[in-house]
Write a protein that holds these residues in place. Structure first.
Motif, PDB file in Angstrom:
ATOM      1  N   GLN A  16       0.842  -1.197   0.000  1.00 19.49           N
ATOM      2  CA  GLN A  16       0.000   0.000   0.000  1.00 19.49           C
ATOM      3  C   GLN A  16       0.882   1.254   0.000  1.00 19.49           C
TER       4      GLN A  16
ATOM      5  N   ARG B 266       0.442  -6.949  -4.587  1.00 17.75           N
ATOM      6  CA  ARG B 266      -0.230  -7.948  -3.746  1.00 17.75           C
ATOM      7  C   ARG B 266      -0.384  -9.243  -4.516  1.00 17.75           C
TER       8      ARG B 266
ATOM      9  N   GLU C 150      -2.320   7.824  -2.334  1.00 12.47           N
ATOM     10  CA  GLU C 150      -2.522   8.035  -0.906  1.00 12.47           C
ATOM     11  C   GLU C 150      -2.611   9.536  -0.679  1.00 12.47           C
TER      12      GLU C 150
HETATM   13  N1  DAH Z   1      -4.051   1.378   2.455  1.00 10.41           N
HETATM   14  C1  DAH Z   1      -5.414   0.966   2.254  1.00 10.41           C
HETATM   15  C2  DAH Z   1      -5.468  -0.226   1.323  1.00 10.41           C
HETATM   16  O1  DAH Z   1      -4.503  -0.452   0.639  1.00 10.41           O
HETATM   17  C3  DAH Z   1      -6.229   2.088   1.653  1.00 10.41           C
HETATM   18  C4  DAH Z   1      -6.449   3.186   2.627  1.00 10.41           C
HETATM   19  C5  DAH Z   1      -7.547   3.170   3.441  1.00 10.41           C
HETATM   20  C6  DAH Z   1      -5.540   4.192   2.747  1.00 10.41           C
HETATM   21  C7  DAH Z   1      -7.792   4.172   4.347  1.00 10.41           C
HETATM   22  C8  DAH Z   1      -5.731   5.204   3.684  1.00 10.41           C
HETATM   23  C9  DAH Z   1      -6.889   5.172   4.484  1.00 10.41           C
HETATM   24  O2  DAH Z   1      -4.879   6.209   3.847  1.00 10.41           O
HETATM   25  O3  DAH Z   1      -7.076   6.162   5.373  1.00 10.41           O
HETATM   26  O4  DAH Z   1      -6.440  -0.895   1.274  1.00 10.41           O
END
Ligand code: DAH
Length: 327
Positions: free
Chosen positions: A169, A195, A210
């Motif tokens: 992520q 992934r 992000e």
């Molecule tokens: N990192 C999460 C994912 O890969 C996605 C995500 C969700 C990022 C909520 C964020 C957040 O910054 O606040 O599924």
């Protein structure tokens, strides 16, 4: 006399069988050259009576003049033919339709990321491009993800060894940016994530963006405002947006955002929330003074929604028919 007429006829035939300028020159020398046919005949005339000599030499001279003009004519003809051949060989058919060089276009994902970057740049966000190889700490631990969280397993994560991994992520850059940058922070992080998944809605590599804002007095309504502004921009219209309570280890409160599709069904589009105090504490930001919001969205997913694409794998198959539609 009769001999000469016959000779003239045979010479005319001979000349017609000549194909090249070189052959023609040899022919000319044979008849008109210093030691050629005519000269040798003239020499022979010395032994002939004056009357006969006059008669024959006048015939010979006519023959010579005739032949000269024949040779000249034929020479011109051959030169013309040679020239035409060269022209034919080197000719360019200007009426032919030109061959186009096809120029590559930006990949739809790149295009989308550019578009989204421009949107956030105008709102004063900075752009951070982080590393794709990271470690346990920045990808999981510091983001408050528990040691037994299922996303840590080989099933989901590509591990190099017990510590290093391909980031799963772009949230890893939340941690790295908060450690490195001065407050306040207002950034987006576009990039590749990895992934262990492969089907019509998952590929082992895909792109996320992000968002992270850390400052004093940041609250959920700031988050809601920016997300609504972005989604209305991205989907070109006033769409119905729903914030649905959810759970992410690194945010509290956490929310998933859905949009109402043309078929009247809600579609999940991104995750977001207020940065968890544990995360702020992990990077030594005083969570009593500072607060922040974060969001993360899958780029392919929103491109698929925007253009009605049903299989994510098409993005990475190098299918020109698909790619050329995004000029
Ligand atoms: N990192 C999460 C994912 O890969 C996605 C995500 C969700 C990022 C909520 C964020 C957040 O910054 O606040 O599924």
């Amino acid at each position: 006399m009769c001999d000469f007429l016959e000779l003239m006829e045979s010479v005319k035939l001979e000349i017609k069988s000549i194909k090249t300028l070189k052959e023609l020159d040899t022919f000319r020398i044979k008849y008109l050259g210093k030691k050629g046919y005519i000269s040798s005949k003239m020499i022979q005339l010395r032994n002939v009576s004056l009357k006969k000599r006059k008669e024959i030499s006048s015939i010979l001279n006519r023959f010579k003049t005739n032949l000269k003009s024949n040779i000249n004519e034929y020479k011109q003809e051959l030169e013309k033919q040679t020239f035409c051949k060269v022209l034919e060989k080197d000719s360019i058919d200007v009426s032919l339709v030109g061959r186009r060089n096809s120029i590559g276009t930006l990949h739809p994902v790149t295009r989308m990321i550019d578009d989204i970057e421009n949107f956030f740049l105008k709102l004063g966000f900075g752009i951070v491009r982080g590393q794709e190889i990271d470690d346990d700490y920045h990808n999981f631990d510091a983001l408050n993800i528990s040691k037994n969280h299922p996303s840590r397993t080989d099933h989901d994560t590509f591990w190099f060894d017990s510590n290093r991994l391909l980031r799963t992520q772009t949230s890893n850059m939340q941690i790295r940016s908060m450690i490195k940058m001065k407050l306040p922070i207002k950034i987006i992080v576009p990039g590749k994530v990895y992934r262990n998944d492969y089907d019509s809605t998952h590929t082992p590599m895909f792109h996320q963006i992000e968002g992270l804002v850390i400052d004093k007095n940041i609250n959920f309504s700031n988050l809601k405002w920016i997300i609504e502004l972005f989604l209305n921009y991205f989907f070109y219209k006033n769409i119905n947006i729903r914030f649905r309570p959810s759970y992410f280890p690194f945010t509290f409160l956490s929310s998933e955002v859905d949009i109402l599709g043309d078929n009247n069904k809600w579609l999940e589009i991104l995750g977001c929330g207020m940065v968890h105090p544990n995360v702020l504490n992990n990077v030594n930001i005083d969570s009593e003074i500072y607060s922040g919001y974060a969001f993360g969205l899958g780029v392919e997913r929103i491109v698929m929604l925007r253009y009605g694409i049903s299989d994510i794998r098409i993005f990475f198959e190098n299918d020109l028919k698909f790619l050329k539609q995004f000029k």
